[in-house]
Write an enzyme that holds these catalytic residues in place. Structure first.
Site, PDB file in Angstrom:
ATOM      1  CG  ASP A 106      -2.545   2.155   6.419  1.00 46.22           C
ATOM      2  OD1 ASP A 106      -2.974   1.788   5.307  1.00 46.22           O
ATOM      3  OD2 ASP A 106      -2.627   3.327   6.821  1.00 46.22           O
TER       4      ASP A 106
ATOM      5  CG  ASP B  75      -1.764   1.175   1.403  1.00 47.46           C
ATOM      6  OD1 ASP B  75      -2.236   1.696   0.374  1.00 47.46           O
ATOM      7  OD2 ASP B  75      -1.990   1.596   2.555  1.00 47.46           O
TER       8      ASP B  75
END
Length: 203
Positions: free
Chosen positions: A171, A8
């Site tokens: 996350d 990410d």
């Protein structure tokens, strides 16, 4: 055995500063921007922007409607950029080392204004964003976003990777849940963690 690593962007590679962004919009007259900006999953017109359903010009016009007066494009873009604070250089050094032995990808929910700022942050660290990954997958270009399964399936289809041989680092817990349900190995990271230590522990 891990052969592929998917990172990410925001909150994993780029340090986010939500308060700075919200404060910048508040100073412009957009008092409620904090209810729209989410660290993990956007909604409403912001999600439309990150799914490519509206372009940058349309997004800025919506911002102006909320404010009720004209605000220059550059000022809106600067406020958006304030969400993206910095990239710790060690993270890019680490990712580039991984790229020598693994297939390394980026999968990010993002938009054209944000990615322009991200490119600047990469350059500030001495890197070009495209040089750090074998392939980059951006939500607004794909017209889909995490945590929907379709964006992961699209990545698998385009790269030919095996999810069981792939580590997905994010996350957002919802993104991690979707990836795990599709057979990916996963790492729920945070921007405060030692990314290199956490990833190497799983390789």
């Amino acid at each position: 055995m891990i052969k592929n690593i998917i990172f990410d962007l925001g909150g994993v590679i780029v340090r986010l500063d939500r308060n700075a962004c919200v404060n910048s919009f508040r100073e412009m007259g957009f008092e409620d921007f904090g209810t729209i900006l989410n660290d993990f999953v956007q909604h409403g017109f912001f999600l439309d922007f990150e799914k490519g359903r509206i372009d940058s010009a349309q997004f800025r016009d919506i911002i102006r409607k909320y404010i009720g007066s004209y605000v220059a494009d550059e000022k809106i873009d600067k406020a958006m950029a304030d969400f993206l604070a910095e990239i710790p250089v060690y993270k890019l050094e680490f990712i580039c080392r991984l790229k020598q032995s693994y297939n390394v990808y980026m999968l990010s929910n993002t938009n054209p204004i944000a990615i322009n700022q991200v490119r600047i942050l990469f350059k500030d660290c001495g890197y070009e964003i495209n040089d750090c990954f074998h392939q980059i997958f951006l939500s607004y270009e794909m017209n889909m976003a995490k945590p929907d399964a379709e964006i992961f399936e699209k990545l698998v289809s385009e790269t030919g990777i095996n999810p069981a041989e792939s580590l997905f680092v994010d996350d957002g817990s919802l993104n991690i849940q979707t990836a795990a349900s599709l057979g990916f190995q996963t790492l729920l990271a945070s921007q405060e963690c030692d990314l290199e230590k956490e990833v190497l522990h799983l390789l």
